[in-house]
Design an enzyme around this catalytic site. Structure first.
Site, PDB file in Angstrom:
ATOM      1  N   SER A 158       0.834  -1.201   0.000  1.00 22.22           N
ATOM      2  CA  SER A 158       0.000   0.000   0.000  1.00 22.22           C
ATOM      3  C   SER A 158       0.874   1.258   0.000  1.00 22.22           C
ATOM      4  O   SER A 158       1.644   1.480  -0.937  1.00 22.22           O
ATOM      5  CB  SER A 158      -0.955  -0.048   1.192  1.00 22.22           C
ATOM      6  OG  SER A 158      -1.947   0.940   1.099  1.00 22.22           O
TER       7      SER A 158
ATOM      8  N   ASP B 284     -10.399  -4.923  -4.480  1.00 25.53           N
ATOM      9  CA  ASP B 284      -9.812  -3.733  -3.878  1.00 25.53           C
ATOM     10  C   ASP B 284     -10.385  -2.500  -4.587  1.00 25.53           C
ATOM     11  O   ASP B 284     -10.272  -2.386  -5.810  1.00 25.53           O
ATOM     12  CB  ASP B 284      -8.289  -3.779  -4.039  1.00 25.53           C
ATOM     13  CG  ASP B 284      -7.582  -2.587  -3.403  1.00 25.53           C
ATOM     14  OD1 ASP B 284      -8.262  -1.730  -2.812  1.00 25.53           O
ATOM     15  OD2 ASP B 284      -6.345  -2.525  -3.516  1.00 25.53           O
TER      16      ASP B 284
ATOM     17  N   HIS C  27      -8.130  -5.074  -0.331  1.00 26.85           N
ATOM     18  CA  HIS C  27      -6.919  -4.274  -0.172  1.00 26.85           C
ATOM     19  C   HIS C  27      -5.944  -4.932   0.814  1.00 26.85           C
ATOM     20  O   HIS C  27      -4.732  -4.704   0.732  1.00 26.85           O
ATOM     21  CB  HIS C  27      -7.271  -2.863   0.320  1.00 26.85           C
ATOM     22  CG  HIS C  27      -6.126  -1.902   0.210  1.00 26.85           C
ATOM     23  ND1 HIS C  27      -5.663  -1.420  -1.003  1.00 26.85           N
ATOM     24  CD2 HIS C  27      -5.320  -1.344   1.165  1.00 26.85           C
ATOM     25  CE1 HIS C  27      -4.646  -0.606  -0.798  1.00 26.85           C
ATOM     26  NE2 HIS C  27      -4.410  -0.543   0.515  1.00 26.85           N
TER      27      HIS C  27
END
Length: 519
Positions: free
Chosen positions: A420, A470, A499
């Site tokens: 991320s 996601d 995610h």
């Protein structure tokens, strides 16, 4: 009669320095190593005497590189250990030899006291006292039976309401007032251990953090006595009482009227219920209620060496970082960058699964957003601070440049893994500092660098893994195109996931890293 102190718990910022002081210098014994009972990913070490007896124990929670606290009222301020009065000279000499900050000896309540400062700044007093019979002293190298620490002498509490604090300890800990000296009132137990209550009226309040004593624990005979005290506390109007089975003892937590956290703990079952006395402190135990395998937690816990053992020497580099060494090393290294709100330990279990024999280096992002760590700032959910990205990318490149010689890393066996926000930082840094990373796994990334620098990433290989559920998954495509336009070889995979990191990420990334290493 069972009374006095059971243990004292404090918080350390650097577990290796803590081990070196309490085991190497003071000569205590490591009697238990566990994951925290509240947080399995927090290392908790107990030190004590030869038999881990109640009344000898001091424990430390490891908040590696955590923010320091502040000593003030509503918390303990000193730990004291009992020694023979004749040993004061030995310990003063030993402090000078070890470079330990010391003051004294001085007299307190007629007893000789040598004040020491541990690596976190906690005041540790060695008190010469005769006739105190507790457990069996541990005989460490260089310390004779006549010089060894006998056990806990006591603790000091800072209180804005010393009379209320004293009354609480007298009612619930079987202590009795034995005298006063200036602003300090001394309480003594049937075991001869003491608690000094210092009037801290007008002083600032304590702030939790590293270098702080979290709580003191008072001894009770057994679980039934703890439960009886719980009933008495409720009858007195204490509503915030937490009762726990800590496996090695049963206890409750309560705040005394002036705010200090007090634990009431049973003597048993004891620390030898899962390790024999002659093997105490050798194994890591993860509290059973977490239902976690040791492999899922061990990489997140800071490593340390016992006195005389090899230990990893950390270097002062641009990012706070955690290093985890494998049992058998193959010369490879994984540098791991966490997502928003993570820390340097978050991706270490993932790294161990991807590289069982790799040296792992987890980084902590230096930017913050609403109090949580990130690798760069953002203005909105999809608008990013380009200046901060460039500044932090430069710092990341400097970290790698310094870490390679400092830790003896083989650049041919060096790979990066980012998740991320960490993946976004890694991709931007690759573009801004070509050559910094030539093998990278980017989990749930997106394009954050608005302008593509005129660079050549030929020879760089990148795996992008997106989740089909996601909400940001499609934003990985522009990043893949940006990296390819700069010459990188990009593999873009979409897996059934959101995610969050999923099991499929491990399978895909491990296979890709293995293929890349053989290419």
């Amino acid at each position: 009669m069972t009374s006095g102190l059971h243990h004292i718990t404090a918080i350390t910022r650097k577990i290796q320095a803590n081990v070196d002081f309490y085991l190497g210098f003071l000569g205590l014994r490591l009697v238990k190593r566990t994951g925290g009972f509240e947080d399995a990913a927090q290392l908790h070490l107990f030190y004590g005497d030869a038999t881990a007896s109640a009344g000898s124990l001091v424990s430390f929670l490891a908040w590696e590189d955590g923010a320091p606290g502040r000593v003030g009222h509503g918390a303990p301020s000193e730990i004291s250990f009992a020694i023979e009065p004749s040993a004061i000279g030995f310990w003063l000499t030993r402090a000078l030899q070890f470079g330990i900050k010391a003051s004294g000896p001085s007299l307190e309540f007629g007893e000789p006291v040598l004040r020491l400062t541990d690596p976190d700044g906690i005041i540790v007093k060695l008190v010469g006292v005769s006739g105190l019979i507790l457990g069996k002293p541990w005989l460490a190298p260089g310390i004779s039976a006549d010089e060894a620490i006998i056990g806990l002498r006591g603790a000091t509490l800072l209180s804005e309401h010393p009379a209320h604090t004293s009354g609480f300890l007298i009612r619930h800990g079987d202590f009795a007032e034995s005298g006063s000296d200036g602003a300090v009132t001394r309480l003594i137990s049937g075991s001869g251990q003491i608690i000094d209550i210092r009037d801290a009226t007008g002083f600032w309040p304590a702030i939790p953090g590293t270098g702080m004593i979290d709580h003191i624990a008072l001894r009770l005979p057994d679980q039934a006595d703890v439960d009886r005290q719980a009933g008495r506390l409720v009858a007195e109007g204490h509503s915030n009482i937490n009762v726990h089975d800590r496996k090695y003892f049963y206890s409750l937590y309560v705040r005394e009227p002036a705010g200090s956290l007090i634990e009431l703990a049973s003597d048993g079952p004891g620390f030898d219920i899962d390790e024999p006395i002659d093997r105490l402190g050798e194994q890591l135990f993860i509290p059973a209620h977490f239902k976690l395998a040791a492999d899922d937690i061990t990489p997140m816990l800071p490593q340390f060496g016992l006195p005389g053992e090899p230990r990893f020497i950390y270097r002062d580099l641009p990012f706070i970082h955690r290093v985890h060494e494998p049992e058998t090393a193959d010369g490879s290294t994984l540098i791991l960058l966490h997502g928003t709100g993570g820390n340097e330990a978050d991706l270490l279990p993932l790294g161990r699964k991807l590289g069982p024999d790799a040296l792992l280096i987890g980084l902590r992002g230096r930017s913050t957003e609403e109090g949580v760590a990130r690798f760069f700032r953002r203005f909105s959910e999809l608008t990013f601070d380009q200046k901060d990205i460039r500044s932090e990318a430069e710092a990341l490149s400097a970290f790698v440049d310094d870490a390679v010689p400092a830790y003896g890393l083989d650049t041919q066996k060096l790979a990066f893994v980012g998740y991320s926000n960490g993946a976004n930082m890694l991709a931007a840094a690759m573009l801004l500092h070509p050559g910094m990373a030539t093998t990278a796994v980017l989990l749930r990334p997106m394009r954050v660098l608005e302008q593509t620098p005129d660079v050549d990433l030929s020879g760089s290989r990148v795996l992008i893994v997106a989740g089909n559920d996601d909400p940001y998954g499609d934003l990985a495509l522009p990043l893949a195109e940006q990296l390819r336009s700069a010459g990188a070889e990009v593999t873009h995979r979409v897996i059934p996931a959101g995610h969050a990191i999923a099991t499929a990420d491990i399978d895909v990334a491990r296979e890709w890293l293995a293929d890349t290493a053989q290419a």
